[in-house]
Design a protein around this motif. Structure first.
Motif, PDB file in Angstrom:
ATOM      1  N   LYS A  27       0.939  -1.404  -0.053  1.00  0.00           N
ATOM      2  CA  LYS A  27      -0.166  -0.345   0.167  1.00  0.00           C
ATOM      3  C   LYS A  27       0.500   1.189   0.613  1.00  0.00           C
ATOM      4  CE  LYS A  27      -3.116   2.334   3.182  1.00  0.00           C
ATOM      5  NZ  LYS A  27      -3.638   2.533   4.515  1.00  0.00           N
ATOM      6  N   ASN A  28       2.020   1.327   0.585  1.00  0.00           N
ATOM      7  CA  ASN A  28       2.743   2.302   0.564  1.00  0.00           C
ATOM      8  C   ASN A  28       3.677   2.609  -0.646  1.00  0.00           C
ATOM      9  OD1 ASN A  28       1.445   3.959   3.041  1.00  0.00           O
ATOM     10  ND2 ASN A  28       2.971   2.357   4.435  1.00  0.00           N
ATOM     11  N   ALA A  29       4.009   1.648  -1.444  1.00  0.00           N
ATOM     12  CA  ALA A  29       4.894   1.542  -1.896  1.00  0.00           C
ATOM     13  C   ALA A  29       4.471   2.156  -3.368  1.00  0.00           C
ATOM     14  CB  ALA A  29       5.251  -0.347  -2.787  1.00  0.00           C
ATOM     15  N   PHE A  30       3.347   2.400  -3.945  1.00  0.00           N
ATOM     16  CA  PHE A  30       2.962   3.377  -4.591  1.00  0.00           C
ATOM     17  C   PHE A  30       2.037   4.885  -4.207  1.00  0.00           C
ATOM     18  CE2 PHE A  30       2.212  -1.113  -6.085  1.00  0.00           C
ATOM     19  CZ  PHE A  30       3.394  -1.038  -6.825  1.00  0.00           C
ATOM     20  N   LYS A  31       3.192   5.945  -5.333  1.00  0.00           N
ATOM     21  CA  LYS A  31       2.527   7.107  -4.386  1.00  0.00           C
ATOM     22  C   LYS A  31       2.289   8.023  -5.413  1.00  0.00           C
ATOM     23  CE  LYS A  31       5.283   6.995   0.029  1.00  0.00           C
ATOM     24  NZ  LYS A  31       5.804   8.017   1.103  1.00  0.00           N
ATOM     25  N   PRO A  32       1.199   9.259  -5.771  1.00  0.00           N
ATOM     26  CA  PRO A  32       1.134   9.585  -6.543  1.00  0.00           C
ATOM     27  C   PRO A  32       2.158  10.324  -7.229  1.00  0.00           C
ATOM     28  CG  PRO A  32      -0.173   9.983  -4.975  1.00  0.00           C
ATOM     29  CD  PRO A  32       0.165   8.908  -4.759  1.00  0.00           C
ATOM     30  N   THR A  33       2.357  10.785  -8.656  1.00  0.00           N
ATOM     31  CA  THR A  33       3.442  12.176  -8.663  1.00  0.00           C
ATOM     32  C   THR A  33       2.839  12.748  -9.542  1.00  0.00           C
ATOM     33  OG1 THR A  33       3.932   9.770 -10.641  1.00  0.00           O
ATOM     34  CG2 THR A  33       4.964   9.834  -8.544  1.00  0.00           C
ATOM     35  N   GLY A  34       3.859  13.900  -9.486  1.00  0.00           N
ATOM     36  CA  GLY A  34       3.195  15.197 -10.860  1.00  0.00           C
ATOM     37  C   GLY A  34       4.213  16.474  -9.953  1.00  0.00           C
ATOM     38  N   PRO A  35       3.746  16.950 -11.215  1.00  0.00           N
ATOM     39  CA  PRO A  35       4.815  18.005 -11.600  1.00  0.00           C
ATOM     40  C   PRO A  35       4.485  19.457 -10.166  1.00  0.00           C
ATOM     41  CG  PRO A  35       3.162  18.364 -13.709  1.00  0.00           C
ATOM     42  CD  PRO A  35       3.190  16.834 -12.615  1.00  0.00           C
ATOM     43  N   ASP A  36       5.842  19.442  -9.552  1.00  0.00           N
ATOM     44  CA  ASP A  36       5.734  20.431  -8.677  1.00  0.00           C
ATOM     45  C   ASP A  36       5.694  22.212  -9.529  1.00  0.00           C
ATOM     46  OD1 ASP A  36       5.912  21.512  -6.203  1.00  0.00           O
ATOM     47  OD2 ASP A  36       7.363  21.168  -5.288  1.00  0.00           O
ATOM     48  N   GLU A  37       4.250  22.052  -8.796  1.00  0.00           N
ATOM     49  CA  GLU A  37       4.217  23.499  -9.644  1.00  0.00           C
ATOM     50  C   GLU A  37       5.216  24.682  -9.313  1.00  0.00           C
ATOM     51  OE1 GLU A  37       2.425  23.599 -12.067  1.00  0.00           O
ATOM     52  OE2 GLU A  37       1.441  21.987 -11.921  1.00  0.00           O
ATOM     53  N   GLU A  38       5.198  24.592  -7.787  1.00  0.00           N
ATOM     54  CA  GLU A  38       6.741  25.563  -6.956  1.00  0.00           C
ATOM     55  C   GLU A  38       7.970  25.749  -8.367  1.00  0.00           C
ATOM     56  OE1 GLU A  38       7.334  26.002  -3.516  1.00  0.00           O
ATOM     57  OE2 GLU A  38       4.357  25.920  -3.130  1.00  0.00           O
ATOM     58  N   LEU A  39       8.642  24.282  -8.256  1.00  0.00           N
ATOM     59  CA  LEU A  39      10.047  24.140  -8.620  1.00  0.00           C
ATOM     60  C   LEU A  39       9.948  24.497 -10.546  1.00  0.00           C
ATOM     61  CD1 LEU A  39      10.728  20.328  -6.701  1.00  0.00           C
ATOM     62  CD2 LEU A  39      11.679  22.823  -6.574  1.00  0.00           C
ATOM     63  N   VAL A  40       8.623  23.700 -11.311  1.00  0.00           N
ATOM     64  CA  VAL A  40       8.437  24.322 -12.662  1.00  0.00           C
ATOM     65  C   VAL A  40       8.644  25.135 -12.564  1.00  0.00           C
ATOM     66  CG1 VAL A  40       7.136  24.113 -14.287  1.00  0.00           C
ATOM     67  CG2 VAL A  40       7.443  22.500 -12.904  1.00  0.00           C
ATOM     68  N   LYS A  41       8.056  27.073 -11.662  1.00  0.00           N
ATOM     69  CA  LYS A  41       7.940  28.110 -12.144  1.00  0.00           C
ATOM     70  C   LYS A  41       9.312  28.357 -11.740  1.00  0.00           C
ATOM     71  CE  LYS A  41       5.992  31.804  -9.657  1.00  0.00           C
ATOM     72  NZ  LYS A  41       5.276  32.582  -8.696  1.00  0.00           N
ATOM     73  N   HIS A  42       9.904  28.361 -10.813  1.00  0.00           N
ATOM     74  CA  HIS A  42      11.738  27.804 -10.032  1.00  0.00           C
ATOM     75  C   HIS A  42      12.655  28.188 -11.709  1.00  0.00           C
ATOM     76  CE1 HIS A  42      15.325  29.758  -7.701  1.00  0.00           C
ATOM     77  NE2 HIS A  42      15.459  28.588  -8.427  1.00  0.00           N
ATOM     78  N   PHE A  43      12.055  26.754 -12.066  1.00  0.00           N
ATOM     79  CA  PHE A  43      12.763  26.533 -13.111  1.00  0.00           C
ATOM     80  C   PHE A  43      12.829  27.174 -14.909  1.00  0.00           C
ATOM     81  CE2 PHE A  43      13.873  24.205 -17.070  1.00  0.00           C
ATOM     82  CZ  PHE A  43      14.470  23.935 -16.394  1.00  0.00           C
ATOM     83  N   VAL A  44      11.350  27.677 -14.776  1.00  0.00           N
ATOM     84  CA  VAL A  44      11.853  28.255 -15.877  1.00  0.00           C
ATOM     85  C   VAL A  44      11.805  29.937 -15.872  1.00  0.00           C
ATOM     86  CG1 VAL A  44       9.235  29.246 -17.563  1.00  0.00           C
ATOM     87  CG2 VAL A  44       9.943  27.026 -16.476  1.00  0.00           C
TER      88      VAL A  44
END
Length: 56
Positions: A27-44
């Motif tokens: 149950k704890n092995a699979f965690k939802p993933t997605g882009p981190d909006e703050e990291l994407v904004k900082h990268f751009v």
């Protein structure tokens, strides 16, 4: 109770415990993933402008 009955009871209890540990790990092995909006904004914001012009 005889010795064999105790062995069976402890075997069943151990199996139930192992099932609980395996289920919790699964149950704890699979965690939802997605882009981190703050990291994407900082990268751009910190990216070189000549590399950003090709991104649409």
């Amino acid at each position: 109770m005889s010795f064999e009955v105790l062995i069976v009871i402890f075997g069943i209890a151990g199996s139930v415990g192992a099932l609980y540990v395996a289920r919790r790990a699964y149950k704890n092995a699979f965690k939802p993933t997605g882009p981190d909006e703050e990291l994407v904004k900082h990268f751009v914001e910190t990216a070189p402008l000549d590399r950003l012009k090709d991104i649409t």
